[in-house]
Design a protein around this motif. Structure first.
Motif, PDB file in Angstrom:
ATOM      1  N   LYS A 261       0.818  -1.207   0.000  1.00 41.08           N
ATOM      2  CA  LYS A 261       0.000   0.000   0.000  1.00 41.08           C
ATOM      3  C   LYS A 261       0.858   1.266   0.000  1.00 41.08           C
ATOM      4  CE  LYS A 261      -4.210  -0.075   2.328  1.00 41.08           C
ATOM      5  NZ  LYS A 261      -4.868  -0.208   3.624  1.00 41.08           N
TER       6      LYS A 261
ATOM      7  N   ASP B  67       1.137   4.084  -3.341  1.00 39.48           N
ATOM      8  CA  ASP B  67       0.836   5.519  -3.377  1.00 39.48           C
ATOM      9  C   ASP B  67       1.761   6.245  -4.347  1.00 39.48           C
ATOM     10  OD1 ASP B  67      -0.908   4.974  -1.305  1.00 39.48           O
ATOM     11  OD2 ASP B  67      -0.453   6.852  -0.270  1.00 39.48           O
TER      12      ASP B  67
ATOM     13  N   PRO C 232      -8.949   3.168  -2.291  1.00 37.48           N
ATOM     14  CA  PRO C 232      -8.568   4.007  -1.148  1.00 37.48           C
ATOM     15  C   PRO C 232      -7.321   4.845  -1.425  1.00 37.48           C
ATOM     16  CG  PRO C 232      -7.997   1.723  -0.708  1.00 37.48           C
ATOM     17  CD  PRO C 232      -8.803   1.738  -1.976  1.00 37.48           C
TER      18      PRO C 232
ATOM     19  N   ARG D 297      -7.322   8.754  -0.898  1.00 38.24           N
ATOM     20  CA  ARG D 297      -6.384   9.331   0.059  1.00 38.24           C
ATOM     21  C   ARG D 297      -5.503  10.386  -0.610  1.00 38.24           C
ATOM     22  NH1 ARG D 297      -4.635   4.619   2.066  1.00 38.24           N
ATOM     23  NH2 ARG D 297      -2.729   4.515   0.872  1.00 38.24           N
TER      24      ARG D 297
ATOM     25  N   GLU E 237      13.784  10.050   0.240  1.00 36.20           N
ATOM     26  CA  GLU E 237      13.757   9.105   1.363  1.00 36.20           C
ATOM     27  C   GLU E 237      14.387   7.785   0.969  1.00 36.20           C
ATOM     28  OE1 GLU E 237       9.756   8.390   2.777  1.00 36.20           O
ATOM     29  OE2 GLU E 237       9.544  10.474   3.392  1.00 36.20           O
TER      30      GLU E 237
ATOM     31  N   GLU F  75      -9.568  -3.527   2.355  1.00 40.77           N
ATOM     32  CA  GLU F  75      -8.634  -2.518   1.828  1.00 40.77           C
ATOM     33  C   GLU F  75      -9.044  -1.104   2.190  1.00 40.77           C
ATOM     34  OE1 GLU F  75      -5.993  -3.282  -0.044  1.00 40.77           O
ATOM     35  OE2 GLU F  75      -6.420  -5.016  -1.312  1.00 40.77           O
ATOM     36  N   ASN F  76     -10.298  -0.924   2.579  1.00 41.24           N
ATOM     37  CA  ASN F  76     -10.825   0.421   2.822  1.00 41.24           C
ATOM     38  C   ASN F  76     -11.323   0.569   4.251  1.00 41.24           C
ATOM     39  OD1 ASN F  76     -11.220   1.988   0.042  1.00 41.24           O
ATOM     40  ND2 ASN F  76     -11.470  -0.199  -0.285  1.00 41.24           N
ATOM     41  N   PRO F  77     -10.415   0.616   5.213  1.00 40.13           N
ATOM     42  CA  PRO F  77     -10.867   0.668   6.594  1.00 40.13           C
ATOM     43  C   PRO F  77     -11.769   1.872   6.867  1.00 40.13           C
ATOM     44  CG  PRO F  77      -8.505   1.112   6.421  1.00 40.13           C
ATOM     45  CD  PRO F  77      -8.961   0.647   5.089  1.00 40.13           C
TER      46      PRO F  77
ATOM     47  N   SER G 119     -13.999   3.169   4.899  1.00 40.13           N
ATOM     48  CA  SER G 119     -15.357   2.964   4.403  1.00 40.13           C
ATOM     49  C   SER G 119     -16.066   1.878   5.184  1.00 40.13           C
ATOM     50  CB  SER G 119     -15.328   2.550   2.935  1.00 40.13           C
ATOM     51  OG  SER G 119     -14.622   3.494   2.194  1.00 40.13           O
TER      52      SER G 119
ATOM     53  N   TRP H 243       3.993  -0.191  10.228  1.00 41.50           N
ATOM     54  CA  TRP H 243       5.344   0.059   9.725  1.00 41.50           C
ATOM     55  C   TRP H 243       5.351   1.089   8.583  1.00 41.50           C
ATOM     56  CZ3 TRP H 243       7.458  -0.011   5.025  1.00 41.50           C
ATOM     57  CH2 TRP H 243       6.592  -0.425   4.025  1.00 41.50           C
ATOM     58  N   TRP H 244       4.221   1.203   7.861  1.00 35.44           N
ATOM     59  CA  TRP H 244       4.265   2.004   6.629  1.00 35.44           C
ATOM     60  C   TRP H 244       4.352   3.501   6.897  1.00 35.44           C
ATOM     61  CZ3 TRP H 244      -0.210  -0.455   8.089  1.00 35.44           C
ATOM     62  CH2 TRP H 244      -1.358   0.323   8.220  1.00 35.44           C
TER      63      TRP H 244
ATOM     64  N   LEU I  88       6.916   4.714   7.678  1.00 36.49           N
ATOM     65  CA  LEU I  88       8.195   5.030   7.068  1.00 36.49           C
ATOM     66  C   LEU I  88       7.966   5.916   5.863  1.00 36.49           C
ATOM     67  CD1 LEU I  88      10.090   1.646   7.012  1.00 36.49           C
ATOM     68  CD2 LEU I  88      10.765   3.716   8.196  1.00 36.49           C
ATOM     69  N   PHE I  89       6.907   5.617   5.126  1.00 36.33           N
ATOM     70  CA  PHE I  89       6.518   6.490   4.023  1.00 36.33           C
ATOM     71  C   PHE I  89       5.414   7.361   4.580  1.00 36.33           C
ATOM     72  CE2 PHE I  89       7.787   2.401   2.460  1.00 36.33           C
ATOM     73  CZ  PHE I  89       8.830   2.739   1.611  1.00 36.33           C
ATOM     74  N   SER I  90       5.834   8.430   5.184  1.00 37.34           N
ATOM     75  CA  SER I  90       4.917   9.176   6.023  1.00 37.34           C
ATOM     76  C   SER I  90       3.608   9.510   5.331  1.00 37.34           C
ATOM     77  CB  SER I  90       5.598  10.453   6.452  1.00 37.34           C
ATOM     78  OG  SER I  90       6.172  11.066   5.323  1.00 37.34           O
ATOM     79  N   PHE I  91       3.674   9.872   4.066  1.00 35.26           N
ATOM     80  CA  PHE I  91       2.474  10.390   3.421  1.00 35.26           C
ATOM     81  C   PHE I  91       1.479   9.304   3.083  1.00 35.26           C
ATOM     82  CE2 PHE I  91       3.669   8.820  -0.680  1.00 35.26           C
ATOM     83  CZ  PHE I  91       5.051   8.791  -0.620  1.00 35.26           C
ATOM     84  N   SER I  92       1.882   8.041   3.164  1.00 36.85           N
ATOM     85  CA  SER I  92       0.969   7.004   2.707  1.00 36.85           C
ATOM     86  C   SER I  92       0.110   6.457   3.838  1.00 36.85           C
ATOM     87  CB  SER I  92       1.753   5.867   2.066  1.00 36.85           C
ATOM     88  OG  SER I  92       2.613   5.335   3.044  1.00 36.85           O
TER      89      SER I  92
ATOM     90  N   ASN J 270       6.507  16.428   9.260  1.00 35.52           N
ATOM     91  CA  ASN J 270       6.247  15.997   7.882  1.00 35.52           C
ATOM     92  C   ASN J 270       4.910  16.447   7.317  1.00 35.52           C
ATOM     93  OD1 ASN J 270       8.695  14.501   7.753  1.00 35.52           O
ATOM     94  ND2 ASN J 270       7.718  12.956   9.033  1.00 35.52           N
TER      95      ASN J 270
ATOM     96  N   ASN K 130       9.969  19.451   7.320  1.00 38.36           N
ATOM     97  CA  ASN K 130       9.754  19.053   5.925  1.00 38.36           C
ATOM     98  C   ASN K 130       8.429  19.525   5.343  1.00 38.36           C
ATOM     99  OD1 ASN K 130      12.188  17.548   6.007  1.00 38.36           O
ATOM    100  ND2 ASN K 130      11.084  15.968   7.144  1.00 38.36           N
TER     101      ASN K 130
END
Lengths: 102, 337
Positions: free
Chosen positions: A7, A11, A45, A49, A87, B63-65, B67, B136-137, B139-143, B187, B206
């Motif tokens: 996921k 993005d 999603p 998002r 990153e 996949e869509n928590p 909703s 964990w994700w 790490l990719f802050s925006f996602s 961020n 950032n």
């Protein structure tokens, strides 16, 4: 691939797929799937998002007698791509470390 | 089964949804099916991708928590009068909004993923959000999927707001005048408009900080790798710092103003004040100050580029202007108030 990990990476793949110009759902799945297989339910999603976060905007345009929804990258979206690429060098170091240690 | 029938069963299997979201999901799937047909696939071929409508609905919900049913907006209210709201959260976007009613927090979250505790100690209301499962994700802050929290402030609220979140925006508009405002995130941007606070601290990394129509006493603004924009500020002292980003200030009345960046230009327009301190490197400092140059003790310095005005001082000057950069010009002019 672990689904949460996928996921996060998707993005930025979706944003990258829009770099060449606006696109629509079906086409996005095809272009992103070249890199990571993605399904309709996964993409939904992500698009929502990214739109909520201002990374893309949407508009509708007539196509074969129906209105197709198009997604377009914004300046903020381009910034996210740049951020990801920045990153990544850090992640590469983490990866190298994990690999070396295991 | 034709695709209309498939969609109908799929939507029914999704469970309760707002009519708006139901329509969005329906349009989204219908478009895929139409595009698939246009590409020369048969309806069966396309629908077989999804399995049964119920299978696709189960996948979709997973996949869509957001909703999925179970994510409801909870409303939190303090038990007594509040002077200080002390809120800390992670990965939650915070919106400050003016309210006609009492002080309240509205938070839409999934209780299986997030824990919320709130309690009152005297006039201090504590609100703690924590994640039960580490994700964990980030790490990719925006996602990270972002939770939304809104704080409704009644016009009479004049206490302290201490807000801490991460990886998510803090924003607000048309707010009452506070004793203290502390807005800290990472961020993600901080966007505030039309508010007041005796002391203010805005801090992120950032990402951009934009503040307009603010009045207060002392204000500190910190970011990194991004710009800071200020407009229509009234304060006794403002200090704003970033790195690798632009700082812009417009129409501010501030007695003491200190702006510092590196590798980012400092630009300003119609500033009024008694002490100005501008510092950056490898980028220009340009702008206008309302007032008479003769009243300022001026200290300016750069390298490899033109500098105007040059340093000078005379007896009796009680205002100061200090500007320093390198490898880029300084161009500051004084204009009539």
């Amino acid at each position: 691939m672990d689904s949460q990990r996928k996921k996060g990476i998707l993005d930025v793949c979706v944003l990258a797929a829009l770099k060449q110009g606006p696109s629509y759902g079906y086409e996005l799945i095809r272009s992103v799937s070249v890199c990571v297989p993605v399904s309709e339910s996964t993409l939904y999603p992500i698009l929502k998002r990214l739109e909520a976060g201002g990374c893309l905007t949407t508009y509708r345009q007539e196509h074969n007698g129906r209105l197709r929804k198009y997604y377009q990258l914004t300046e903020a979206g381009e910034e996210k791509i740049r951020q990801f690429l920045d990153e990544w060098s850090e992640m590469e170091r983490v990866y190298a470390f994990v690999k070396q240690m295991s | 089964m034709d695709y209309h029938q498939f969609l109908q069963e799929f939507l029914d299997a999704l469970g309760p949804l707002s009519p708006e979201e139901r329509q969005q999901i329906s349009d989204y799937y219908e478009e895929f099916i139409c595009d698939g047909i246009e590409q020369g696939l048969s309806e069966e071929e396309i629908l077989s991708r999804f399995g049964s409508p119920q299978e696709e609905a189960a996948r979709f919900r997973e996949e869509n928590p957001c909703s999925a049913p179970g994510n409801e907006t909870a409303v939190f209210t303090p038990t007594g009068a509040v002077q200080t709201l002390d809120l800390s959260a992670k990965n939650v976007r915070i919106t400050l909004a003016a309210a006609g009613g009492p002080l309240q927090i509205h938070y839409r979250y999934n209780p299986q993923r997030v824990r919320v505790e709130n309690w009152q100690e005297g006039s201090v209301w504590h609100f703690r959000q924590s994640e039960i499962k580490k994700r964990w994700w980030h790490l990719f802050s925006f996602s990270a999927p972002q939770d939304e929290l809104t704080i409704f402030l009644p016009p009479a609220f004049d206490g302290r707001l201490l807000l801490q979140t991460s990886n998510a925006q803090i924003r607000g508009k048309d707010l009452p005048v506070l004793k203290q405002l502390q807005a800290v995130t990472t961020n993600a941007s901080i966007l505030l408009e039309n508010l007041g606070a005796t002391t203010g601290l805005l801090k992120t990394s950032n990402a951009t900080i934009a503040l307009s129509h603010f009045s207060g006493n002392t204000l500190e603004i910190h970011s990194s790798n991004a710009s800071i924009r200020m407009a229509d500020l009234r304060a006794v002292s403002v200090s704003a710092g970033t790195s690798n980003g632009r700082i812009a200030a417009k129409k501010c009345q501030i007695r003491e103003m200190s702006l510092s960046s590196s590798n980012g230009p400092i630009t300003f327009e119609r500033l009024e004040g008694e002490r100005f301190d501008f510092t950056t490197s490898n980028a220009p400092i340009t702008g206008t100050i309302c007032g008479n140059a003769e009243e300022y003790r001026i200290q300016t310095g750069t390298s490899n580029a033109p500098c105007n005005p040059l340093s000078h001082s005379a007896p009796g000057q009680n205002k100061t202007l200090t500007a320093g950069t390198s490898n880029a010009g300084i161009q500051i002019s004084f204009v009539g108030g």
